[in-house]
Motif scaffolding. Structure first.
Motif, PDB file in Angstrom:
ATOM      1  N   TRP A   1      36.797  28.001  31.991  1.00  0.00           N
ATOM      2  CA  TRP A   1      36.686  28.967  30.817  1.00  0.00           C
ATOM      3  C   TRP A   1      35.319  29.491  30.758  1.00  0.00           C
ATOM      4  O   TRP A   1      35.164  30.651  30.183  1.00  0.00           O
ATOM      5  CB  TRP A   1      36.620  27.979  29.457  1.00  0.00           C
ATOM      6  CG  TRP A   1      36.363  28.536  28.100  1.00  0.00           C
ATOM      7  CD1 TRP A   1      37.283  29.004  27.288  1.00  0.00           C
ATOM      8  CD2 TRP A   1      35.117  28.644  27.496  1.00  0.00           C
ATOM      9  NE1 TRP A   1      36.946  29.626  26.226  1.00  0.00           N
ATOM     10  CE2 TRP A   1      35.519  29.539  26.266  1.00  0.00           C
ATOM     11  CE3 TRP A   1      33.785  28.431  27.595  1.00  0.00           C
ATOM     12  CZ2 TRP A   1      34.403  29.828  25.350  1.00  0.00           C
ATOM     13  CZ3 TRP A   1      32.938  28.830  26.729  1.00  0.00           C
ATOM     14  CH2 TRP A   1      33.257  29.385  25.677  1.00  0.00           C
ATOM     15  N   LEU A   2      34.057  28.991  31.214  1.00  0.00           N
ATOM     16  CA  LEU A   2      32.908  29.822  31.491  1.00  0.00           C
ATOM     17  C   LEU A   2      33.169  30.791  32.815  1.00  0.00           C
ATOM     18  O   LEU A   2      32.094  31.767  32.695  1.00  0.00           O
ATOM     19  CB  LEU A   2      31.992  28.714  32.212  1.00  0.00           C
ATOM     20  CG  LEU A   2      31.529  27.835  31.282  1.00  0.00           C
ATOM     21  CD1 LEU A   2      30.415  26.710  31.654  1.00  0.00           C
ATOM     22  CD2 LEU A   2      30.808  28.382  30.121  1.00  0.00           C
TER      23      LEU A   2
ATOM     24  N   ILE B   1      30.182  40.619  38.456  1.00  0.00           N
ATOM     25  CA  ILE B   1      30.604  39.389  38.975  1.00  0.00           C
ATOM     26  C   ILE B   1      30.546  38.994  40.453  1.00  0.00           C
ATOM     27  O   ILE B   1      30.775  39.859  41.306  1.00  0.00           O
ATOM     28  CB  ILE B   1      32.047  39.466  38.556  1.00  0.00           C
ATOM     29  CG1 ILE B   1      32.355  39.598  37.176  1.00  0.00           C
ATOM     30  CG2 ILE B   1      32.850  37.889  39.136  1.00  0.00           C
ATOM     31  CD1 ILE B   1      33.738  39.840  36.613  1.00  0.00           C
ATOM     32  N   GLY B   2      29.950  37.952  40.617  1.00  0.00           N
ATOM     33  CA  GLY B   2      29.712  37.338  41.987  1.00  0.00           C
ATOM     34  C   GLY B   2      31.111  37.016  42.485  1.00  0.00           C
ATOM     35  O   GLY B   2      31.452  35.574  42.465  1.00  0.00           O
TER      36      GLY B   2
ATOM     37  N   ASP C   1      39.277  37.934  33.621  1.00  0.00           N
ATOM     38  CA  ASP C   1      39.763  39.319  33.000  1.00  0.00           C
ATOM     39  C   ASP C   1      39.289  40.083  34.124  1.00  0.00           C
ATOM     40  O   ASP C   1      40.208  41.130  34.378  1.00  0.00           O
ATOM     41  CB  ASP C   1      39.200  39.501  31.607  1.00  0.00           C
ATOM     42  CG  ASP C   1      39.549  38.428  30.844  1.00  0.00           C
ATOM     43  OD1 ASP C   1      40.623  37.957  30.817  1.00  0.00           O
ATOM     44  OD2 ASP C   1      38.814  38.359  29.822  1.00  0.00           O
ATOM     45  N   GLY C   2      38.130  40.336  34.714  1.00  0.00           N
ATOM     46  CA  GLY C   2      37.777  41.448  35.453  1.00  0.00           C
ATOM     47  C   GLY C   2      38.601  41.547  36.820  1.00  0.00           C
ATOM     48  O   GLY C   2      39.037  42.357  37.350  1.00  0.00           O
TER      49      GLY C   2
ATOM     50  N   ASN D   1      35.562  35.620  31.668  1.00  0.00           N
ATOM     51  CA  ASN D   1      35.183  37.449  31.921  1.00  0.00           C
ATOM     52  C   ASN D   1      35.479  37.714  33.332  1.00  0.00           C
ATOM     53  O   ASN D   1      36.046  38.651  33.629  1.00  0.00           O
ATOM     54  CB  ASN D   1      33.935  37.381  31.641  1.00  0.00           C
ATOM     55  CG  ASN D   1      33.409  37.834  30.152  1.00  0.00           C
ATOM     56  OD1 ASN D   1      34.521  38.320  29.585  1.00  0.00           O
ATOM     57  ND2 ASN D   1      32.264  37.933  29.839  1.00  0.00           N
TER      58      ASN D   1
ATOM     59  N   ARG E   1      39.458  34.060  27.786  1.00  0.00           N
ATOM     60  CA  ARG E   1      38.567  33.088  26.851  1.00  0.00           C
ATOM     61  C   ARG E   1      39.336  32.393  25.915  1.00  0.00           C
ATOM     62  O   ARG E   1      38.972  31.280  25.607  1.00  0.00           O
ATOM     63  CB  ARG E   1      37.793  34.122  26.254  1.00  0.00           C
ATOM     64  CG  ARG E   1      36.399  33.462  25.396  1.00  0.00           C
ATOM     65  CD  ARG E   1      35.501  34.714  25.050  1.00  0.00           C
ATOM     66  NE  ARG E   1      34.574  33.824  24.136  1.00  0.00           N
ATOM     67  CZ  ARG E   1      33.407  33.087  24.563  1.00  0.00           C
ATOM     68  NH1 ARG E   1      33.304  33.176  25.839  1.00  0.00           N
ATOM     69  NH2 ARG E   1      32.744  32.567  23.642  1.00  0.00           N
TER      70      ARG E   1
ATOM     71  N   LEU F   1      36.497  23.442  31.409  1.00  0.00           N
ATOM     72  CA  LEU F   1      34.989  24.145  31.075  1.00  0.00           C
ATOM     73  C   LEU F   1      34.565  24.776  31.991  1.00  0.00           C
ATOM     74  O   LEU F   1      34.305  26.143  31.662  1.00  0.00           O
ATOM     75  CB  LEU F   1      33.976  22.868  30.728  1.00  0.00           C
ATOM     76  CG  LEU F   1      32.653  23.281  30.404  1.00  0.00           C
ATOM     77  CD1 LEU F   1      32.755  24.223  28.894  1.00  0.00           C
ATOM     78  CD2 LEU F   1      31.728  22.375  30.373  1.00  0.00           C
TER      79      LEU F   1
ATOM     80  N   LEU G   1      43.563  37.580  27.185  1.00  0.00           N
ATOM     81  CA  LEU G   1      42.094  37.476  27.410  1.00  0.00           C
ATOM     82  C   LEU G   1      41.969  35.874  27.855  1.00  0.00           C
ATOM     83  O   LEU G   1      42.259  35.126  26.990  1.00  0.00           O
ATOM     84  CB  LEU G   1      41.416  37.655  26.260  1.00  0.00           C
ATOM     85  CG  LEU G   1      41.142  39.170  25.953  1.00  0.00           C
ATOM     86  CD1 LEU G   1      40.195  39.128  24.865  1.00  0.00           C
ATOM     87  CD2 LEU G   1      40.011  39.264  27.257  1.00  0.00           C
TER      88      LEU G   1
ATOM     89  N   ARG H   1      31.828  34.092  45.226  1.00  0.00           N
ATOM     90  CA  ARG H   1      31.152  32.677  44.559  1.00  0.00           C
ATOM     91  C   ARG H   1      32.260  32.182  43.610  1.00  0.00           C
ATOM     92  O   ARG H   1      32.636  31.150  43.436  1.00  0.00           O
ATOM     93  CB  ARG H   1      29.912  32.788  44.319  1.00  0.00           C
ATOM     94  CG  ARG H   1      29.002  31.573  44.132  1.00  0.00           C
ATOM     95  CD  ARG H   1      27.734  31.710  43.526  1.00  0.00           C
ATOM     96  NE  ARG H   1      27.739  32.497  42.102  1.00  0.00           N
ATOM     97  CZ  ARG H   1      27.003  33.541  41.746  1.00  0.00           C
ATOM     98  NH1 ARG H   1      26.302  34.008  42.632  1.00  0.00           N
ATOM     99  NH2 ARG H   1      26.923  34.081  40.813  1.00  0.00           N
TER     100      ARG H   1
END
Lengths: 225, 372
Positions: free
Chosen positions: B250-251, B271-272, B257-258, B254, B318, B247, B316, B275
């Motif tokens: 998964w969160l 995106i941090g 991917d970035g 993005n 996600r 989880l 991807l 962290r």
């Protein structure tokens, strides 16, 4: 959105890269950033995009200091497009452009119809609609550059900061990109090597040398220094 | 490129900040969705989940002692308090105490390692990364060997606790080294290799200096990976940690991917980076530590599964991460079944089989990248 640099300095391991630069870019203005390699253009752009914390000085968006802003809050204001990082991703072009929607998504949901519509508009704007389903790996350098610009546009930013975006582009696409940048009402700061493009399309130019801002003004004034 | 803003014909320019509040209804967008449609993905996911359930059920029956479906149903019924005729205690114990935890553990560890591989390949931008890259498995091995051979903290911890302590120690060392050098991709990889080599050397040193022949053989077998030690208490730990790790990863889909496009691009997307990377490294280290602490070092699952699933489902994260977890679970359930029956009654360490399958893939990836 007004982007302001106040006495900005930034160094790497004690070596100054950006030295005491002050500049003010008015809302909707298209400003060209000129200078030889190593003059500090990319570093200044990164400081203004919140990607580097200046040693001294302040970056302001519409007068507000951004030093303590989160990356997400900055991404809601400006989009930064760097030179192609050579990523070897398998993502589709539409998914790469869709990364520009990241600041607007919460972690739990995927792209919705609005995100896809924005991505479609961004792809159309840079002429990549036909390549939406292509793998990133299969793109040429110029196509990648245009996709990165589309990704920046998909952020719906108030300001666009672009690091030599005309690299890898043929003459036709260079001209189209510059027309796109001057045609938008967003604030644009673009690092360029091509003086003729800068003279033709930019409202104002900033000239850097060894990290110092040595000239600022209209293209005619700066290029005849 | 179209220099003329879309404002023509009265349309709103969706690329301007003034269009942010505007929502677009489904059906009015012509952009192709990512890869397969949502319905196709749902069906594929359901099929994958059914494949996992079927694999677990089938694998419980496989082993030196044959048993049929009704035996399994009766054992489950008995332990769930249903009104069924119980099996003889020996058969019941074989299924309930040994086979079932073992197969469930294989599924959980397979899912963990596949998720770790998927995450690490994205974080390090390295297609050859897998959970062992960080050196955490080597640290876990050292911890377990210290307990088994030297008896360090044996009464309080046991081999499993020792492995977990070693894994966390190696991860702490990794983080402290990275704190000095930063979380640059290449540095993560190189520092992980250095930490792994250090703990591998320590393990060898302890074995050579202190262990007798029998202990060395037993530890070497454990180091190669085996599901045999799995019991309900360790399954429960894995059953809590694995879904939480999945989880958390998964969160961060993005961000994963970035990150493929470099630190600056990822940060410019909001995106941090520092962290997020740290969170993902902690997640992968914890998943790996729990897996290694229980069943030893099983390599290459984190390499084989993500590459296979990425090929079938797309990159991807996600979508990729849940499928990788399911595929990793199915993969290790069947690999463990093969380990049990290939040379029955002798059992082959499952890590040997995953290595035999993984090395050719490793070479294939190297060749594809033009590095071989």
């Amino acid at each position: 959105m007004r982007i302001t640099a106040e006495e900005l300095s930034w160094s790497v391991a004690g070596t100054p890269v950006v030295r005491d630069v002050s500049a003010d870019i008015a809302p909707g203005e298209t400003v060209g950033l000129l200078g030889p390699n190593g003059s500090g253009k990319s570093s200044l752009l990164r400081c203004l995009a919140g990607l580097r914390t200046p040693d001294t000085g302040t970056v302001r968006y519409d007068g507000e200091c951004v030093r303590d802003w989160s990356a997400r809050r900055i991404a809601h204001h400006v989009a930064f497009v760097e030179q192609d990082s050579g990523a070897d991703s398998d993502l589709r072009v539409a998914d790469v452009v869709g990364l520009g929607r990241t600041p607007f998504r919460d972690r739990w949901r995927g792209p919705d119809a609005t995100d896809r519509a924005v991505v479609a508009a961004a792809l159309e704007r840079v002429g990549l609609t036909a390549l939406a389903d292509r793998s990133w790996k299969s793109l040429s350098g110029g196509e990648r550059q245009r996709a990165h610009i589309a990704r920046g546009l998909a952020q719906q930013p108030y300001g666009l900061l672009l690091d030599e975006p005309t690299n890898h582009l043929d003459v036709k696409h260079q001209l189209e990109l510059m027309e796109l940048l001057t045609g938008t009402e967003q604030t644009v700061l673009v690092a360029l090597h091509d003086l003729s493009l800068a003279a033709r399309y930019c409202d104002r130019l900033l000239l850097l040398h060894h990290g110092h801002l040595i000239a600022s003004g209209t293209p005619a004034a700066v290029l005849t220094v | 490129m179209s220099a003329d803003p879309v404002a023509r014909a009265g349309a709103v320019d969706l690329l301007l900040p003034t269009a942010r509040g505007r929502t677009v209804t489904e059906g009015s967008v012509t952009t192709p969705r990512s890869g397969r449609s949502t319905a196709t993905r749902a069906v594929l996911f359901l099929l994958a989940a059914l494949a996992l359930a079927g694999s677990v059920t089938a694998a419980v029956r496989i082993g030196t002692a044959d048993m049929d479906w009704t035996d399994l149903a009766r054992v489950l019924g008995t332990h769930l308090g249903l009104d069924v005729e119980p099996l003889p205690p020996l058969v019941d114990s074989l299924i309930w105490d040994l086979r079932l935890p073992r197969v469930l553990m294989a599924a959980l560890v397979g899912a963990s390692l596949a998720v770790c591989g998927t995450v690490l390949q994205a974080v390090t931008r390295n297609a050859l990364a897998d959970p062992y890259l960080l050196g955490v498995s080597s640290g876990a091995s050292t911890g377990a060997v210290a307990v088994i051979v030297l008896g360090v903290g044996a009464s309080a911890l046991g081999a499993t606790g020792g492995a977990l302590a070693g894994a966390l120690l190696s991860f702490g060392l990794l983080l402290s080294l990275l704190r000095r050098t930063g979380l640059d991709t290449v540095r993560i990889v190189l520092t992980g290799v250095v930490v792994g080599q250090l703990f591998t050397a320590l393990t060898s040193l302890v074995l050579m200096a202190s262990a007798d022949a029998d202990t060395t053989r037993a530890v070497t077998h454990w180091l190669l990976g085996s599901m045999a030690p799995a019991r309900w208490n360790t399954v429960v730990v894995c059953a809590i940690v694995t879904p939480l790790g999945l989880l958390a990863a998964w969160l961060c889909s993005n961000a994963l991917d970035g990150l493929a496009f470099g630190t600056d691009t990822a940060a410019s997307l909001g995106i941090g980076v520092r962290r997020t990377r740290m969170l993902l490294l902690v997640v992968t280290a914890t998943l790996t530590a729990v897996a290694v602490a229980t069943v030893g070092a099983i390599g290459f699952v984190g390499l084989i599964v993500p590459h296979g699933v990425r090929f079938l489902i797309g990159p991807l994260h996600r979508v990729l991460l849940p499928y990788a977890a399911l595929a990793g679970a199915v993969f290790l359930v069947w690999t463990d079944a093969l380990a049990r029956i290939a040379f029955a009654p002798r059992e082959v360490p499952v890590g040997v089989i995953t290595a035999l399958l993984g090395v050719p893939l490793f070479l294939l990836v190297l060749r594809k990248r033009g590095e071989l």
